[in-house]
Design a protein around this motif. Structure first.
Motif, mmCIF file in Angstrom:
data_model
loop_
_atom_site.group_PDB
_atom_site.id
_atom_site.type_symbol
_atom_site.label_atom_id
_atom_site.label_comp_id
_atom_site.label_asym_id
_atom_site.label_seq_id
_atom_site.Cartn_x
_atom_site.Cartn_y
_atom_site.Cartn_z
ATOM 1 N N GLY A 16 0.790 -1.227 0.000
ATOM 2 C CA GLY A 16 0.000 0.000 0.000
ATOM 3 C C GLY A 16 0.820 1.275 0.000
ATOM 4 N N GLY A 17 0.684 2.043 1.081
ATOM 5 C CA GLY A 17 1.345 3.341 1.157
ATOM 6 C C GLY A 17 2.797 3.300 1.576
ATOM 7 N N ILE A 18 3.343 2.119 1.894
ATOM 8 C CA ILE A 18 4.752 2.017 2.270
ATOM 9 C C ILE A 18 5.613 2.064 0.997
ATOM 10 C CG2 ILE A 18 6.507 0.637 3.440
ATOM 11 C CD1 ILE A 18 4.261 -0.737 4.975
ATOM 12 N N PRO A 19 6.554 2.977 0.890
ATOM 13 C CA PRO A 19 7.351 3.080 -0.345
ATOM 14 C C PRO A 19 8.463 2.039 -0.428
ATOM 15 C CG PRO A 19 8.031 4.777 1.202
ATOM 16 C CD PRO A 19 6.865 4.068 1.836
ATOM 17 N N VAL A 20 8.072 0.771 -0.383
ATOM 18 C CA VAL A 20 9.070 -0.296 -0.316
ATOM 19 C C VAL A 20 9.725 -0.554 -1.673
ATOM 20 C CG1 VAL A 20 7.358 -2.140 -0.653
ATOM 21 C CG2 VAL A 20 9.503 -2.635 0.518
ATOM 22 N N ILE A 21 8.993 -0.362 -2.769
ATOM 23 C CA ILE A 21 9.587 -0.569 -4.097
ATOM 24 C C ILE A 21 10.733 0.415 -4.306
ATOM 25 C CG2 ILE A 21 9.167 -0.595 -6.575
ATOM 26 C CD1 ILE A 21 7.719 -2.823 -5.031
ATOM 27 N N LYS A 22 10.481 1.690 -4.043
ATOM 28 C CA LYS A 22 11.524 2.706 -4.197
ATOM 29 C C LYS A 22 12.680 2.453 -3.234
ATOM 30 C CE LYS A 22 8.330 6.340 -5.689
ATOM 31 N NZ LYS A 22 8.836 6.427 -7.073
ATOM 32 N N ALA A 23 12.361 2.025 -2.017
ATOM 33 C CA ALA A 23 13.417 1.777 -1.031
ATOM 34 C C ALA A 23 14.382 0.707 -1.514
ATOM 35 C CB ALA A 23 12.802 1.383 0.301
#
Length: 440
Positions: free
Chosen positions: A136-143
């Motif tokens: 969802g709103g966690i920017p894990v892909i970018k991280a």
């Protein structure tokens, strides 16, 4: 490149409506950040009459999302239809083939067709962006793709499904059964009428397959994920976990080993002192183990209209800035073929709950079979009710009682071998419960 970035949104459910609201509400800020006006010019959905709380009168309505995807009126196709096949797949393929950037929240589509879609995006020089597809709103892909590009990642794992985490949290806090908590989750809108995709781990598996590709530079292999759900978890398991210093979470775990990449989804015991054990309710969390930063945990809302729209708009902002990155962190031709590690080769600690016949010699028989399979037992607890203990202090009644084992590191294959032998010995009154322990 035109000054205005024109969006076409297919799917106006909770997330799609939230994206419309967010783009309108944040219009000035988005223009300031990107130097471009970002506007929705066209939409597609099944129901024209539904009130979505936003004025749609000035937008071009397409009944067919594929026609919207090809329309010269848009620069970016935002796919929020869902599903791995059908209109979603056809529309995304059409948009990429027509040279349109694509932003999607569709984890099932990426898990099953990510490689082919990434090739199509590369061939047409456009972005295939999907931050909203995982957590969802966690920017894990970018991280993982950008923030940790200088790191070698050894493991990524997390709570990737809010429905399961809500159910397990309620079961633990209130001593409720799985069935009772599921009913409440459905009443609150956290679980679908048919909850199988969530509670049996398939939603988590799709998200894990995406993270695995990013973290380890391999092709997506959704079929290589070993999957177990939470429907067999009983209140006693949560009680025993608490007494032993653990909590039970449904985790998706991808880990690099000498033999290849393990991908597994299953109920897991995690130490109560760990960061991920503190994540309760519908919240998601992702932990990355990397050589430079050590352990990094991201926690936040894993679903919901506003949270997911936040990730969608973040991808739209990148497109407006002209950022077209390789879909999975590097050109698709550079991704290594997956080397699957079968679950039988997994090695770790185990919680094993056996329902055995309460009679002399059962515990010794169990211990013998474990030893024969090269499994060392860290602790063993036989749980008898107070009534049974007072009426039958010698344990000769033969009535079913739980026997709980915690093992030191053992292979899945050896554990399964020992349990099969215990079953053949006639010691079990019902099927055993097996929960893996994830050590930090």
């Amino acid at each position: 490149m035109t000054q205005t970035l024109r969006l076409g949104i297919a799917g106006l459910g909770t997330v799609g409506a939230s994206v419309l609201h967010m783009v309108a509400r944040r219009a000035e800020a988005l223009t300031a950040a990107t130097g471009r006006t970002i506007t929705v010019t066209a939409i597609s959905a099944r129901d024209r009459s539904r009130d979505r709380g936003v004025d749609l009168s000035g937008l071009h309505w397409f009944d067919d999302p594929v026609a919207l995807a090809r329309s010269p009126e848009i620069d970016v196709f935002v796919e929020l239809v869902g599903g791995s096949e059908g209109p979603a797949k056809a529309a995304v393929e059409a948009a990429l083939g027509a040279g349109k950037h694509v932003v999607t929240a569709n984890k099932a589509l990426l898990a099953h067709h990510g490689a082919a879609l990434a090739r199509l995006a590369e061939a047409n020089g456009v972005a295939l962006a999907y931050e909203a597809s995982v957590a969802g709103g966690i920017p894990v892909i970018k991280a993982i793709r950008e923030g940790l590009s200088g790191n070698a990642i050894s493991r990524v794992y997390g709570i990737l499904n809010g429905t399961c985490n809500y159910i397990l949290s309620r079961m633990e806090a209130e001593g409720l059964t799985f069935e009772a908590c599921l009913k409440d989750a459905q009443a609150l809108g956290y679980a679908e009428a048919d909850p199988t995709f969530d509670v049996e781990g398939f939603d988590t598996a799709h998200k894990l397959a995406i993270l695995t590709s990013l973290a380890f530079g391999v092709e997506i292999d959704a079929e290589g994920v070993s999957v177990e759900g939470i429907s067999a978890i009983q209140p006693l398991d949560l009680t025993m976990a608490d007494e032993l210093g653990y909590r039970i979470k449904l985790l998706g775990v991808a880990q690099a080993t000498e033999a290849g990449i393990e991908q597994r989804v299953h109920p897991t015991m995690v130490a109560k002192a760990s960061a991920i054990a503190q994540v309760m309710g519908v919240t998601n969390a992702v932990t990355v183990d990397a050589d430079a930063v050590g352990e990094l945990t991201l926690i936040g809302p894993g679903a919901g209209g506003a949270a997911t729209a936040s990730a969608v708009v973040a991808d739209i902002t990148d497109v407006a800035l002209g950022l077209v990155r390789p879909t999975f962190g590097q050109p698709i031709a550079g991704l290594a073929p997956p080397r699957r590690v079968e679950m039988q080769r997994h090695e770790g600690g185990y919680y094993i709950r056996l329902t055995v016949h309460d009679r002399t010699g059962v515990a010794a028989g169990v211990a013998t079979r474990m030893a024969e399979a090269n499994i060392s037992i860290e602790s063993i607890v036989q749980r008898r009710s107070a009534k049974a203990a007072s009426s039958d202090p010698q344990g000769l009644s033969g009535q079913p009682v739980p026997l709980v084992l915690i093992t030191y590191a053992a292979t899945e294959g050896n554990v399964r071998e020992a349990l099969a032998a215990i079953d053949r010995d006639g010691l079990l009154a019902e099927a055993p419960q097996l929960i893996r322990i994830e050590r930090e």
